[in-house]
Write an enzyme that holds these catalytic residues in place. Structure first.
Site, PDB file in Angstrom:
ATOM      1  N   SER A   1       0.856  -1.193   0.000  1.00  0.00           N
ATOM      2  CA  SER A   1       0.000   0.000   0.000  1.00  0.00           C
ATOM      3  C   SER A   1       0.883   1.231   0.000  1.00  0.00           C
ATOM      4  O   SER A   1       1.666   1.431   0.935  1.00  0.00           O
ATOM      5  CB  SER A   1      -0.910   0.006   1.231  1.00  0.00           C
ATOM      6  OG  SER A   1      -1.659   1.194   1.281  1.00  0.00           O
ATOM      7  N   LYS A   2       0.744   2.027  -1.020  1.00  0.00           N
ATOM      8  CA  LYS A   2       1.535   3.258  -1.084  1.00  0.00           C
ATOM      9  C   LYS A   2       1.307   4.084   0.181  1.00  0.00           C
ATOM     10  O   LYS A   2       2.242   4.507   0.836  1.00  0.00           O
ATOM     11  CB  LYS A   2       1.152   4.045  -2.342  1.00  0.00           C
ATOM     12  CG  LYS A   2       1.833   5.393  -2.441  1.00  0.00           C
ATOM     13  CD  LYS A   2       1.468   6.116  -3.724  1.00  0.00           C
ATOM     14  CE  LYS A   2       1.955   7.557  -3.653  1.00  0.00           C
ATOM     15  NZ  LYS A   2       1.719   8.318  -4.873  1.00  0.00           N
TER      16      LYS A   2
ATOM     17  N   GLU B   1      -9.398  -1.009   2.756  1.00  0.00           N
ATOM     18  CA  GLU B   1      -9.461  -2.426   2.371  1.00  0.00           C
ATOM     19  C   GLU B   1      -8.162  -3.138   2.757  1.00  0.00           C
ATOM     20  O   GLU B   1      -8.173  -4.242   3.306  1.00  0.00           O
ATOM     21  CB  GLU B   1      -9.656  -2.564   0.843  1.00  0.00           C
ATOM     22  CG  GLU B   1     -11.030  -2.172   0.345  1.00  0.00           C
ATOM     23  CD  GLU B   1     -11.134  -0.719  -0.055  1.00  0.00           C
ATOM     24  OE1 GLU B   1     -10.340   0.109   0.475  1.00  0.00           O
ATOM     25  OE2 GLU B   1     -11.991  -0.385  -0.879  1.00  0.00           O
TER      26      GLU B   1
ATOM     27  N   GLY C   1       0.100   5.248  -7.751  1.00  0.00           N
ATOM     28  CA  GLY C   1      -0.291   3.860  -7.507  1.00  0.00           C
ATOM     29  C   GLY C   1      -0.379   3.047  -8.779  1.00  0.00           C
ATOM     30  O   GLY C   1       0.115   1.919  -8.859  1.00  0.00           O
ATOM     31  N   ARG C   2      -0.992   3.617  -9.820  1.00  0.00           N
ATOM     32  CA  ARG C   2      -1.184   2.846 -11.053  1.00  0.00           C
ATOM     33  C   ARG C   2       0.091   2.725 -11.886  1.00  0.00           C
ATOM     34  O   ARG C   2       0.095   2.089 -12.932  1.00  0.00           O
ATOM     35  CB  ARG C   2      -2.320   3.462 -11.874  1.00  0.00           C
ATOM     36  CG  ARG C   2      -2.208   4.949 -12.142  1.00  0.00           C
ATOM     37  CD  ARG C   2      -3.541   5.512 -12.639  1.00  0.00           C
ATOM     38  NE  ARG C   2      -3.558   6.970 -12.784  1.00  0.00           N
ATOM     39  CZ  ARG C   2      -3.836   7.825 -11.814  1.00  0.00           C
ATOM     40  NH1 ARG C   2      -4.084   7.382 -10.584  1.00  0.00           N
ATOM     41  NH2 ARG C   2      -3.852   9.119 -12.028  1.00  0.00           N
TER      42      ARG C   2
ATOM     43  N   GLN D   1      -7.375   0.618 -15.010  1.00  0.00           N
ATOM     44  CA  GLN D   1      -6.972   1.591 -13.991  1.00  0.00           C
ATOM     45  C   GLN D   1      -6.029   2.625 -14.595  1.00  0.00           C
ATOM     46  O   GLN D   1      -6.183   3.830 -14.380  1.00  0.00           O
ATOM     47  CB  GLN D   1      -6.296   0.920 -12.781  1.00  0.00           C
ATOM     48  CG  GLN D   1      -6.052   1.945 -11.663  1.00  0.00           C
ATOM     49  CD  GLN D   1      -5.082   1.504 -10.576  1.00  0.00           C
ATOM     50  OE1 GLN D   1      -4.367   0.517 -10.727  1.00  0.00           O
ATOM     51  NE2 GLN D   1      -5.051   2.246  -9.485  1.00  0.00           N
TER      52      GLN D   1
ATOM     53  N   GLU E   1      -8.335   5.801 -14.526  1.00  0.00           N
ATOM     54  CA  GLU E   1      -8.026   6.594 -13.335  1.00  0.00           C
ATOM     55  C   GLU E   1      -7.162   7.795 -13.734  1.00  0.00           C
ATOM     56  O   GLU E   1      -7.176   8.829 -13.079  1.00  0.00           O
ATOM     57  CB  GLU E   1      -7.319   5.745 -12.267  1.00  0.00           C
ATOM     58  CG  GLU E   1      -7.450   6.330 -10.866  1.00  0.00           C
ATOM     59  CD  GLU E   1      -6.839   5.475  -9.766  1.00  0.00           C
ATOM     60  OE1 GLU E   1      -5.624   5.201  -9.815  1.00  0.00           O
ATOM     61  OE2 GLU E   1      -7.565   5.078  -8.843  1.00  0.00           O
TER      62      GLU E   1
ATOM     63  N   HIS F   1     -16.310 -14.765 -28.900  1.00  0.00           N
ATOM     64  CA  HIS F   1     -17.514 -15.562 -28.700  1.00  0.00           C
ATOM     65  C   HIS F   1     -18.434 -14.938 -27.672  1.00  0.00           C
ATOM     66  O   HIS F   1     -19.346 -15.593 -27.178  1.00  0.00           O
ATOM     67  CB  HIS F   1     -17.121 -16.980 -28.284  1.00  0.00           C
ATOM     68  CG  HIS F   1     -16.333 -17.680 -29.354  1.00  0.00           C
ATOM     69  ND1 HIS F   1     -16.927 -18.377 -30.379  1.00  0.00           N
ATOM     70  CD2 HIS F   1     -15.001 -17.728 -29.584  1.00  0.00           C
ATOM     71  CE1 HIS F   1     -15.982 -18.857 -31.186  1.00  0.00           C
ATOM     72  NE2 HIS F   1     -14.804 -18.462 -30.728  1.00  0.00           N
TER      73      HIS F   1
ATOM     74  N   LYS G   1     -15.294   6.933  -0.693  1.00  0.00           N
ATOM     75  CA  LYS G   1     -14.577   6.450   0.496  1.00  0.00           C
ATOM     76  C   LYS G   1     -15.136   7.120   1.749  1.00  0.00           C
ATOM     77  O   LYS G   1     -15.359   6.481   2.769  1.00  0.00           O
ATOM     78  CB  LYS G   1     -13.082   6.789   0.409  1.00  0.00           C
ATOM     79  CG  LYS G   1     -12.294   5.988  -0.616  1.00  0.00           C
ATOM     80  CD  LYS G   1     -10.808   6.336  -0.508  1.00  0.00           C
ATOM     81  CE  LYS G   1     -10.011   5.810  -1.667  1.00  0.00           C
ATOM     82  NZ  LYS G   1      -8.627   6.261  -1.703  1.00  0.00           N
TER      83      LYS G   1
END
Ligand code: F6P
Length: 560
Positions: free
Chosen positions: A221-222, A228, A283-284, A365, A369, A400, A524
């Protein structure tokens, strides 16, 4: 910079779309110009020492099945020039604070600067400073080699063979996608789990078959404050302590990948077991950082290094190639062309590669984002559409399911198809690979040529009332990406960076900040308030009747 719609190249492109763009018929363009493929195809060659094969790998980007002429490309390049794409790119690579709403540099390229060029933020050499990029890489090398060799042991002396990465968003999607994409290179004795969702099922399933004596948790986690991740991490810690009767040694089984040392130590992880990075890594864009530790553990540090090196090769290309030859810049400009002049709202990415099955999710993302924004650099709303809805699934599966809409729906869906010439699994004498390739080629061709009513009738035995249903309009644009070898770590690195800089180019033209993500905050905050209300009497306060009604019903049905 100025909003894109105020640029003269923008108006020029509008006229060009009216007079030329709207009328391009791709199959005729190919008939009329035998050199069209050569004219609109660009190639990058990765150095031999990092490529999956013994020769350097070529990656071909065939832009020729796009709704463009040479004049279109010239005009798009002009737009990029007027929008200052090169200036913004250079500012990014110089450590400038181009993330202007957070006052931060955007410097993930430093993480893969394997040629160790000087890179500075605020005058500090981020590569060689203590705790800088090279130190963290060395820490990752030593640790991953110790774990893989069994020198790093669990609290009962056993080798750690289950890795549970706990993280979400950029602290999850990159590691998941890359470890899946590089499974061929992965340690066969390792089991990986990626726990992201707050849904207790996710952690419960990961823990169900894990043995605390042989499990290593990576808390990724940055910020180390994401609800979460901290909740899942605490659940993991309680499980570990409970299963080991309090004898388990956290220091041997938990490491943190983060920028936030004080929260990491508060959680109970020793700072020595923290792999750090800086706030200039979004983060991404963090799979290249310590967040990529699960990748290094799984495929080995040498392969992780090749992954960085492939990325670096694409960085250098993006920095050095003139716009008209610049592969990610062309990709980004095509996206602008379709979004703003054809009204396209989506971008499909379909890898013809099962190992890349999480690639579209990762790109969602990255793209959405980054460029899901309305506000331009002067604080005013954009008068034009911005980030497209990116979606995708691996092919041939997607053919398909939703390809019906891509072929015959009412929407224009610019699509990217990705194929590696060589499979890591050439089973049945390569029959599968040949079939895969035939579909990769056929889909792009079919989307372009379509099928007219006359062609349907000429097939015979088609009742007249069915003819319109069997017509394909065609003229649907695709970009075909062909990796001239197998997709190894370096090839994957280069492909990801193609999309990173494509996204950069879009955002630079649209005059938005591609590097913040304020849009995730409101949900959030409301979730925090509602979480409290679930434990209080009643059905919350200040909600609309739908939210209040549902909250009450949830509490009644769930017994809360
Ligand atoms: O790594 P962190 O700080 O836990 O953040 C996880 C993710 O959450 C987000 O901030 C969005 O909520 C993403 O940008 C980020 O990748």
């Amino acid at each position: 910079m100025a909003p894109a719609s105020s640029l003269s190249a923008w108006s020029d492109l509008h006229s060009h779309h009216e007079s030329v763009g709207k009328n391009i018929v791709l199959k005729d363009a190919f008939k009329n110009d035998p050199k069209r493929f050569d004219k609109f195809t660009r190639k990058i060659t990765l150095p031999a020492d990092i490529s999956s094969g013994s020769n350097g790998t070529d990656i071909i980007f065939d832009f020729s099945k796009n709704l463009i002429t040479e004049e279109t490309l010239d005009k798009l390049v002009k737009l990029a020039e007027e929008a200052g794409v090169e200036k913004k790119r250079d500012a990014m690579f110089a450590g400038g604070k181009i993330n202007f709403t957070e006052g931060r540099a955007v410097y993930h390229a430093a993480l893969r600067n394997v040629s160790n060029q000087t890179m500075k933020v605020d005058g500090v050499d981020v590569m060689n400073t203590k705790g800088g990029v090279n130190d963290v890489l060395e820490h990752m090398r030593v640790f991953s080699e110790q774990v893989r060799s069994g020198e790093w042991k669990g609290y009962t002396g056993k080798k750690l063979t289950t890795i549970i990465n706990v993280g979400i968003g950029g602290s999850d999607l990159g590691p998941v996608m890359v470890t899946e994409a590089l499974k061929h290179y992965g340690a066969k004795d390792m089991t990986l789990h990626f726990v992201s969702n707050i849904d207790g099922t996710h952690i419960a399933e990961a823990l169900a078959n894990s043995d605390p004596e042989t499990t290593l948790f990576l808390i990724a986690s940055k910020t180390f404050t994401t609800a979460e991740t901290t909740t899942n991490a605490n659940t993991a810690k309680s499980w570990f302590l409970e299963k080991t009767g309090g004898k388990g040694d956290i220091a041997k089984h938990f490491v943190a990948l983060s920028t936030n040392e004080s929260e990491v130590t508060k959680f109970g992880i020793d700072a020595a077991n923290m792999f750090g990075f800086e706030s200039w890594v979004g983060g991404r864009y963090s799979v290249w950082s310590a967040i990529g530790l699960s990748v290094a553990l799984y495929v080995g540090f040498d392969n992780f290094h090749k992954f960085l090196a492939g990325a670096h090769a694409m960085d250098q290309h993006f920095q050095q190639a003139p716009l008209r030859e610049n592969i990610p810049a062309i990709g980004g400009l095509l996206s602008v062309w379709y979004s703003n002049f054809y009204g396209a709202q989506t971008h499909l990415v379909a890898p013809f590669d099962q190992y890349l099955h999480r690639f579209p999710a990762y790109l969602q993302q990255l793209s959405m984002e980054s460029n899901g924004k309305t506000i331009t650099s002067d604080g005013s709303p954009a008068k034009y559409t911005t980030g497209p809805i990116l979606f995708g699934e691996p092919c041939t599966n997607a053919q398909h399911s939703f390809f019906q809409l891509v072929h015959q729906g009412t929407k224009l869906i610019p699509s990217d198809f990705i194929l590696a010439a060589k499979s890591h699994n050439p089973v049945s004498d390569n029959l599968h690979q040949k079939m895969l390739a035939s579909n990769y080629l056929a889909q792009a061709e079919a989307l372009m040529v379509g099928k007219t009513a006359e062609e349907v009738r000429a097939e015979g035995n088609v009742p007249e009332e069915l003819v319109p249903h069997k017509v394909f309009m065609g003229n649907r644009p695709t970009t075909s990406i062909l990796v001239g070898g197998a997709i190894g770590p370096a090839e994957l690195g280069a492909l990801i960076v193609y999309y990173e800089h494509l996204t950069f180019t879009e955002g630079a033209v649209w005059d938005i900040n591609s590097f913040d993500q304020w849009g995730v905050e409101l949900g959030k905050v409301l979730a925090k308030k509602i979480l409290k209300e679930i434990d209080e009497e009643g059905a919350g306060s200040g909600h609309d009747s739908s939210t209040g009604g549902l909250l009450g019903a949830f509490k009644a049905y769930g017994g809360f």
